[in-house]
Design a protein around this motif. Structure first.
Motif, mmCIF file in Angstrom:
data_model
loop_
_atom_site.group_PDB
_atom_site.id
_atom_site.type_symbol
_atom_site.label_atom_id
_atom_site.label_comp_id
_atom_site.label_asym_id
_atom_site.label_seq_id
_atom_site.Cartn_x
_atom_site.Cartn_y
_atom_site.Cartn_z
ATOM 1 N N HIS A 1 0.794 -1.232 0.000
ATOM 2 C CA HIS A 1 0.000 0.000 0.000
ATOM 3 C C HIS A 1 0.824 1.279 0.000
ATOM 4 C CE1 HIS A 1 -3.602 -2.396 0.626
ATOM 5 N NE2 HIS A 1 -2.986 -3.027 1.614
ATOM 6 N N ASN A 2 2.036 1.230 0.523
ATOM 7 C CA ASN A 2 2.830 2.457 0.595
ATOM 8 C C ASN A 2 3.790 2.550 -0.586
ATOM 9 O OD1 ASN A 2 5.647 3.714 1.593
ATOM 10 N ND2 ASN A 2 3.947 4.818 2.509
ATOM 11 N N THR A 3 3.854 3.742 -1.199
ATOM 12 C CA THR A 3 4.730 3.932 -2.361
ATOM 13 C C THR A 3 5.651 5.125 -2.197
ATOM 14 O OG1 THR A 3 3.057 5.294 -3.461
ATOM 15 C CG2 THR A 3 3.036 2.919 -3.931
ATOM 16 N N THR A 4 5.800 5.616 -0.964
ATOM 17 C CA THR A 4 6.607 6.828 -0.771
ATOM 18 C C THR A 4 7.796 6.626 0.159
ATOM 19 O OG1 THR A 4 5.262 7.559 1.107
ATOM 20 C CG2 THR A 4 4.567 8.270 -1.096
ATOM 21 N N LEU A 5 7.690 5.703 1.143
ATOM 22 C CA LEU A 5 8.709 5.594 2.181
ATOM 23 C C LEU A 5 10.044 5.138 1.600
ATOM 24 C CD1 LEU A 5 8.456 6.110 5.244
ATOM 25 C CD2 LEU A 5 8.391 3.649 5.554
ATOM 26 N N GLN A 6 11.094 5.885 1.949
ATOM 27 C CA GLN A 6 12.435 5.559 1.478
ATOM 28 C C GLN A 6 13.358 5.131 2.611
ATOM 29 O OE1 GLN A 6 14.104 8.667 -0.964
ATOM 30 N NE2 GLN A 6 12.161 9.086 -1.973
ATOM 31 N N ARG A 7 13.115 5.655 3.809
ATOM 32 C CA ARG A 7 13.984 5.348 4.950
ATOM 33 C C ARG A 7 13.120 5.000 6.164
ATOM 34 N NH1 ARG A 7 15.601 9.466 2.147
ATOM 35 N NH2 ARG A 7 14.448 10.943 3.445
ATOM 36 N N LEU A 8 13.382 3.830 6.733
ATOM 37 C CA LEU A 8 12.661 3.377 7.916
ATOM 38 C C LEU A 8 13.662 3.089 9.022
ATOM 39 C CD1 LEU A 8 10.098 2.319 9.387
ATOM 40 C CD2 LEU A 8 10.640 0.074 8.417
ATOM 41 N N TYR A 9 13.440 3.686 10.187
ATOM 42 C CA TYR A 9 14.310 3.470 11.342
ATOM 43 C C TYR A 9 13.471 2.904 12.481
ATOM 44 C CZ TYR A 9 17.400 6.575 8.737
ATOM 45 O OH TYR A 9 18.174 7.152 7.753
ATOM 46 N N ILE A 10 13.801 1.710 12.905
ATOM 47 C CA ILE A 10 13.103 1.091 14.027
ATOM 48 C C ILE A 10 14.079 1.009 15.189
ATOM 49 C CG2 ILE A 10 11.894 -0.954 14.864
ATOM 50 C CD1 ILE A 10 11.005 -1.510 12.071
ATOM 51 N N ALA A 11 13.701 1.634 16.287
ATOM 52 C CA ALA A 11 14.593 1.683 17.446
ATOM 53 C C ALA A 11 14.878 0.280 17.956
ATOM 54 C CB ALA A 11 13.959 2.535 18.545
ATOM 55 N N ARG A 12 15.856 0.169 18.809
ATOM 56 C CA ARG A 12 16.348 -1.109 19.305
ATOM 57 C C ARG A 12 15.215 -2.053 19.675
ATOM 58 N NH1 ARG A 12 20.380 -0.144 23.816
ATOM 59 N NH2 ARG A 12 21.511 0.678 22.038
ATOM 60 N N SER A 13 15.263 -3.249 19.129
ATOM 61 C CA SER A 13 14.198 -4.223 19.343
ATOM 62 C C SER A 13 14.797 -5.550 19.807
ATOM 63 C CB SER A 13 13.409 -4.437 18.049
ATOM 64 O OG SER A 13 12.493 -5.495 18.197
ATOM 65 N N ARG A 14 14.025 -6.319 20.554
ATOM 66 C CA ARG A 14 14.498 -7.616 21.050
ATOM 67 C C ARG A 14 14.122 -8.764 20.114
ATOM 68 N NH1 ARG A 14 16.209 -7.253 26.235
ATOM 69 N NH2 ARG A 14 15.670 -5.361 27.374
ATOM 70 N N VAL A 15 13.489 -8.460 19.008
ATOM 71 C CA VAL A 15 13.045 -9.499 18.091
ATOM 72 C C VAL A 15 13.687 -9.317 16.727
ATOM 73 C CG1 VAL A 15 11.050 -10.528 16.944
ATOM 74 C CG2 VAL A 15 10.862 -9.737 19.306
ATOM 75 N N ASN A 16 14.170 -10.420 16.167
ATOM 76 C CA ASN A 16 14.696 -10.396 14.807
ATOM 77 C C ASN A 16 13.522 -10.346 13.826
ATOM 78 O OD1 ASN A 16 17.193 -10.215 13.752
ATOM 79 N ND2 ASN A 16 17.700 -12.382 13.913
ATOM 80 N N HIS A 17 13.656 -9.535 12.778
ATOM 81 C CA HIS A 17 12.562 -9.410 11.828
ATOM 82 C C HIS A 17 13.040 -9.655 10.402
ATOM 83 C CE1 HIS A 17 10.355 -7.825 15.154
ATOM 84 N NE2 HIS A 17 11.035 -6.700 15.196
ATOM 85 N N PRO A 18 13.589 -10.828 10.106
ATOM 86 C CA PRO A 18 14.082 -11.053 8.741
ATOM 87 C C PRO A 18 12.975 -10.990 7.703
ATOM 88 C CG PRO A 18 14.045 -13.101 10.004
ATOM 89 C CD PRO A 18 13.784 -12.003 10.976
ATOM 90 N N THR A 19 11.749 -11.417 8.062
ATOM 91 C CA THR A 19 10.667 -11.369 7.078
ATOM 92 C C THR A 19 10.266 -9.927 6.789
ATOM 93 O OG1 THR A 19 9.057 -11.642 8.874
ATOM 94 C CG2 THR A 19 9.766 -13.624 7.707
ATOM 95 N N VAL A 20 10.340 -9.080 7.813
ATOM 96 C CA VAL A 20 10.062 -7.661 7.596
ATOM 97 C C VAL A 20 11.132 -7.067 6.697
ATOM 98 C CG1 VAL A 20 9.808 -5.410 8.690
ATOM 99 C CG2 VAL A 20 8.889 -7.441 9.802
ATOM 100 N N GLU A 21 12.375 -7.398 6.983
ATOM 101 C CA GLU A 21 13.483 -6.884 6.173
ATOM 102 C C GLU A 21 13.325 -7.312 4.720
ATOM 103 O OE1 GLU A 21 18.086 -6.097 6.028
ATOM 104 O OE2 GLU A 21 16.433 -5.208 7.113
#
Length: 302
Positions: A262-282
């Motif tokens: 749905h999103n066609t504009t975002l170029q940079r995403l910063y997610i603060a320190r997290s305790r979960v690995n998100h390879p599928t998100v990446e």
């Protein structure tokens, strides 16, 4: 003057002494100072005499684009009036930083000065306020008046400010901002308050960067963020806290779907320190048509 510093610090009670160290050579009256960023250190309040020295220097030093103030103003002798007039007349200053953490009465004087000075100013495009306590009724209304009188800001930052549960005045002020491109909220705001703030930006025609990394981003605010990501035509940079993904797998799945489909504009995403690995998100974000940089997704706590 060759070698003139681009950054200078002055004591609020010794402005003239500091200016003499960075001012023009007596032998070259045509050369302008090259100070681009000027910081007034946190020591005592600034009186009228020093305020007049500062105003004269800024009027002369047209290279000054950033002004950082860490001091209060002496209202009794009119120091606040001098600085307000300086802001009204300045046509080259672009960014204004004022660091609070003072008594409520002193912060009231500062906000009144900013409102009076910036209402007629057309050059200042960025306002940075830190450590102000907007939970006080008087300060809330002064902030509202400031934002409603200075409606052409491009950047607005609140750093370590306290708003309390009632943010109606802040919302009214944000609604008045029609050209805001960068909004940074580095404050402890509740989920409901973040949702209300995001609602003011859902249909923004200009918003480019949004910083929420220190806010409480839970289900109520995430729903509004999701709507913003689906409808925005301008947002390129987003900073969010890590726990809003790691605490809810379902929300993480929805977030992936929004960014991928749905999103066609975002170029940079910063997610603060997290305790979960998100390879599928990446992996999903790498397939996003506009995403150029992802930061923090795989970072583990020390």
């Amino acid at each position: 003057m060759t070698g003139m510093p681009v950054f200078a610090k002055l004591h609020p009670h010794r402005i003239q002494e500091g200016i003499e160290r960075i001012s023009l050579d007596d032998d070259d009256d045509d050369e302008q100072p090259n100070v681009q960023s000027l910081s007034i250190l946190p020591y005592r309040s600034m009186d009228r005499l020093n305020a007049e020295c500062l105003a004269d220097f800024i009027h002369q030093a047209t290279s000054v684009s950033d002004l950082h103030l860490h001091c209060s103003l002496n209202e009794q002798d009119g120091a606040d009036t001098v600085l307000a007039e300086m802001l009204q007349e300045s046509d080259h200053m672009q960014r204004m930083f004022w660091h609070g953490g003072m008594a409520t009465e002193q912060e009231e004087v500062i906000l009144n000065c900013l409102q009076t000075g910036l209402a007629l100013n057309q050059s200042v495009q960025a306002l940075h306020l830190s450590k102000f306590d907007f939970s006080a009724n008087r300060l809330r209304f002064l902030l509202k008046n400031l934002l409603q009188s200075k409606v052409d800001l491009r950047r607005l930052t609140f750093l370590f400010c306290h708003f309390g549960p009632n943010i109606a005045c802040l919302l009214d002020g944000l609604k008045a901002q029609q050209q805001l491109q960068h909004l940074k909220l580095s404050c402890a705001l509740s989920d409901g308050n973040v949702a209300s703030i995001l609602q003011t930006q859902v249909h923004s025609p200009c918003l480019v960067a949004l910083h929420l990394e220190t806010c409480q981003l839970q289900e109520e605010s995430y729903q509004v963020l999701e709507s913003l990501l689906q409808t925005t035509s301008t947002l390129e940079e987003l900073h969010v806290p890590g726990q809003f993904l790691s605490s809810c797998p379902q929300r993480r799945a929805r977030f992936r779907s929004v960014l991928q489909h749905h999103n066609t504009t975002l170029q940079r995403l910063y997610i603060a320190r997290s305790r979960v690995n998100h390879p599928t998100v990446e992996a999903c974000l790498q397939r996003n048509r506009t995403m150029a940089r992802v930061s923090g997704l795989l970072r583990q706590p020390p």
